[in-house]
Structures are given as structure tokens and as C-alpha cells.
Design a protein around this motif. Sequence first.
Motif, PDB file in Angstrom:
ATOM      1  N   ARG A 123      16.747 -13.752  40.235  1.00 54.92           N
ATOM      2  CA  ARG A 123      16.571 -14.653  41.272  1.00 54.92           C
ATOM      3  C   ARG A 123      16.657 -13.852  42.549  1.00 54.92           C
ATOM      4  O   ARG A 123      17.109 -12.943  42.839  1.00 54.92           O
ATOM      5  N   GLY A 124      15.590 -14.364  43.417  1.00 53.16           N
ATOM      6  CA  GLY A 124      15.464 -13.859  45.037  1.00 53.16           C
ATOM      7  C   GLY A 124      16.572 -14.459  45.772  1.00 53.16           C
ATOM      8  O   GLY A 124      17.630 -15.181  45.287  1.00 53.16           O
ATOM      9  N   GLY A 125      16.756 -13.955  46.945  1.00 50.19           N
ATOM     10  CA  GLY A 125      17.770 -14.435  47.918  1.00 50.19           C
ATOM     11  C   GLY A 125      17.860 -15.890  48.022  1.00 50.19           C
ATOM     12  O   GLY A 125      16.880 -16.569  47.539  1.00 50.19           O
ATOM     13  N   PRO A 126      18.732 -16.362  48.708  1.00 50.96           N
ATOM     14  CA  PRO A 126      19.213 -17.931  48.846  1.00 50.96           C
ATOM     15  C   PRO A 126      17.965 -19.011  49.598  1.00 50.96           C
ATOM     16  O   PRO A 126      17.955 -20.047  49.122  1.00 50.96           O
ATOM     17  N   ARG A 174      20.701 -29.913  38.669  1.00 50.04           N
ATOM     18  CA  ARG A 174      21.058 -30.815  39.691  1.00 50.04           C
ATOM     19  C   ARG A 174      22.040 -29.933  40.699  1.00 50.04           C
ATOM     20  O   ARG A 174      21.756 -30.425  41.929  1.00 50.04           O
ATOM     21  N   ALA A 175      22.543 -29.118  40.007  1.00 52.63           N
ATOM     22  CA  ALA A 175      23.503 -28.091  40.853  1.00 52.63           C
ATOM     23  C   ALA A 175      22.548 -27.349  41.849  1.00 52.63           C
ATOM     24  O   ALA A 175      22.793 -27.075  42.882  1.00 52.63           O
ATOM     25  N   LEU A 176      21.526 -26.681  41.285  1.00 47.54           N
ATOM     26  CA  LEU A 176      20.636 -25.718  41.745  1.00 47.54           C
ATOM     27  C   LEU A 176      19.799 -26.687  42.918  1.00 47.54           C
ATOM     28  O   LEU A 176      19.712 -26.449  44.043  1.00 47.54           O
ATOM     29  N   GLY A 177      19.678 -28.063  42.780  1.00 49.65           N
ATOM     30  CA  GLY A 177      18.915 -28.843  43.692  1.00 49.65           C
ATOM     31  C   GLY A 177      19.843 -29.403  44.623  1.00 49.65           C
ATOM     32  O   GLY A 177      19.292 -29.680  45.970  1.00 49.65           O
ATOM     33  N   SER A 178      21.338 -29.111  44.694  1.00 58.06           N
ATOM     34  CA  SER A 178      22.072 -29.566  45.577  1.00 58.06           C
ATOM     35  C   SER A 178      22.390 -28.306  46.623  1.00 58.06           C
ATOM     36  O   SER A 178      22.817 -28.539  47.620  1.00 58.06           O
ATOM     37  N   TYR A 179      21.752 -27.147  46.179  1.00 58.67           N
ATOM     38  CA  TYR A 179      21.892 -26.147  47.040  1.00 58.67           C
ATOM     39  C   TYR A 179      20.964 -26.045  48.209  1.00 58.67           C
ATOM     40  O   TYR A 179      19.832 -26.060  47.974  1.00 58.67           O
ATOM     41  N   THR A 203       8.995 -12.847  42.295  1.00 57.56           N
ATOM     42  CA  THR A 203       8.291 -11.457  42.278  1.00 57.56           C
ATOM     43  C   THR A 203       9.418 -10.376  42.668  1.00 57.56           C
ATOM     44  O   THR A 203      10.450 -10.757  43.004  1.00 57.56           O
ATOM     45  N   VAL A 204       8.886  -9.154  42.591  1.00 58.23           N
ATOM     46  CA  VAL A 204       9.762  -8.013  43.012  1.00 58.23           C
ATOM     47  C   VAL A 204      10.112  -8.230  44.501  1.00 58.23           C
ATOM     48  O   VAL A 204      11.157  -7.814  44.760  1.00 58.23           O
ATOM     49  N   GLU A 205       9.195  -8.569  45.135  1.00 59.18           N
ATOM     50  CA  GLU A 205       9.433  -8.947  46.493  1.00 59.18           C
ATOM     51  C   GLU A 205      10.448  -9.932  47.024  1.00 59.18           C
ATOM     52  O   GLU A 205      11.438  -9.841  47.825  1.00 59.18           O
ATOM     53  N   ASP A 206      10.858 -10.897  45.811  1.00 52.59           N
ATOM     54  CA  ASP A 206      11.549 -11.687  45.940  1.00 52.59           C
ATOM     55  C   ASP A 206      13.074 -11.250  45.786  1.00 52.59           C
ATOM     56  O   ASP A 206      13.946 -11.504  46.523  1.00 52.59           O
ATOM     57  N   ALA A 207      12.961 -10.338  44.966  1.00 52.48           N
ATOM     58  CA  ALA A 207      14.429  -9.769  44.493  1.00 52.48           C
ATOM     59  C   ALA A 207      14.933  -8.838  45.659  1.00 52.48           C
ATOM     60  O   ALA A 207      15.794  -8.570  46.105  1.00 52.48           O
ATOM     61  N   ARG A 208      13.860  -8.253  46.321  1.00 54.76           N
ATOM     62  CA  ARG A 208      14.093  -7.353  47.360  1.00 54.76           C
ATOM     63  C   ARG A 208      14.752  -8.179  48.768  1.00 54.76           C
ATOM     64  O   ARG A 208      15.505  -7.309  49.689  1.00 54.76           O
ATOM     65  N   THR A 209      14.678  -9.434  48.708  1.00 54.28           N
ATOM     66  CA  THR A 209      15.133 -10.152  49.935  1.00 54.28           C
ATOM     67  C   THR A 209      16.830 -10.238  49.902  1.00 54.28           C
ATOM     68  O   THR A 209      17.219 -10.448  50.927  1.00 54.28           O
TER      69      THR A 209
END
Length: 252
Positions: A123-126, A174-179, A203-209
Motif C-alpha cells: 500500500r502507498g502512503g495514506p 467499509r473501514a477503508l472507506g471511512s478513512y 506502483t513502486v512510486e506509490d510505495a515511495r510516498t
Amino acid sequence: MNSTWFRRFTTAVGDGPRLVCFPHAGGSATAYKDLASTLPANVDVVCVQYPGRQDRYREEPFTVMGSLVEAVAEELARESATVGGRPYALFGHSMGALVAFETARLLARRGLPQPTRLFLSGRGGPETDSAPYHLYDDADVLADVRRLGGTEQAMLDDPDILELVLPALRADYRALGSYSWRGGEPLTVPVTALTGDSDPMMTVEDARTWQAYTTGDFALKVFPGGHFYLFDQLEQVADTVTEGLLTRAAVS
């Protein structure tokens, strides 16, 4: 540790570090059973068991991310207060990465002992994922799970098993959607981001965030595979985790 919330599949030898593992959406503590067996024997691997699955299937699963984080942080804080002394790190995959990250933030805000490192996988940053998960119906959830792959695919074709796992999946989405990311000070904890090189979710760039969310050291590790690369790359993932546990700064 609290037998309701935490599971162990191995017995640690000695007083090595503790690794607390957070499962993906629809997942359970057993998702980390093989990783626990692959890590060095002195690592105390503790796997979080969210309500609403396996032996907790009679309990209502959380549908709000903040409530889940609050509950996990409370259990970790209680353990720290009663045992203490053992350094610990957090490992989360997919939804679990977000739960681990927010748990670390909550512990920091409360002035409680911090993990020595966060391992944030799949998962990438929030701020990278804005899918409207709270609007997904069951068909949408199942389609997304099939798209991401993983070990649960056979379960989706068995009506009896699907009836058992769908409530937890539905609640987790739903928990993910609440965030939503509301900003805040970055962590000071070192972070290792892990991802598969062909993950359809990121993407790999998402991980880098993730680097933007800590003032600590940052490492990025890319593995062959899709969203659930870690099940196929156990030895390599275990090596990365071991490196991060034994050094305060892994080299990217």
C-alpha cells in the motif's frame, strides 16, 4: 499477550525483538504463519486477529478505521505496560499497513513506547488511495479481491466458506472507506516500504510516498510479484524484515 487479539504460531528463543503483524482486508492472523516460521527463531512474531473472522467470527467486525486503530493501540499499550523491555516493530500488509501506521501515530500522540521500525507493505502512503470503498456492494468487494489475487481465491468459489468470510471482507472495505488523511506531524520511526513490482493496486512510486510520513530513515524494497508477492517471496521478505529489525537504518 491478550489471546483475544493476538496469535503466535512460533515460540521465540531468547529475548529478541517482537514483530507485530497486521493482516490485509478480509485476512486473519494466519496470513503471517509462514512468515513467522521463516524469520529467525529469536524474533517474537505476534499476529493481530481482528474481530469477525476465524475464532472471532461471532464478534462484530469494525467498520470504522479509527475504532479499529483505537482498539489495537489499547491492547498494545496494555502489553507494553505489563511486560515492557522488549523492542518491537510493526508489519502491515495492504489494509494492515494503514492500520499499523495509524496505530503507531496514536501511540506517539499518547507518549507511549514507539516501535523501532514500521514495515509497510502492499500500500502507498495514506493519500495515495482514494477509492470509494464504503460504497462497494458485495459484488464490488468480491471483484476487487479477485483482481488482487492471493491465497483466498479458492474460498470465493465455495458458497459455504464465502458466507463465513464475506462479513469480514465487507466490514474491512467499509473501514477503508471511512478513512481519510487529516494531516499531522510525521513519525520519527524508521520505515521500510515493501511492494511487488506488478501490484495492480499500486506502483513502486506509490510505495515511495511513505518516506514523506517519517523523519526517520526510509528504505524501499521491491519484490517480483503482484499484490500478494509476500506469500511467494517469503525468504526475501524475511531477510528484509530481519535486516530492519537488527539495524536502525536499513539501506534502500
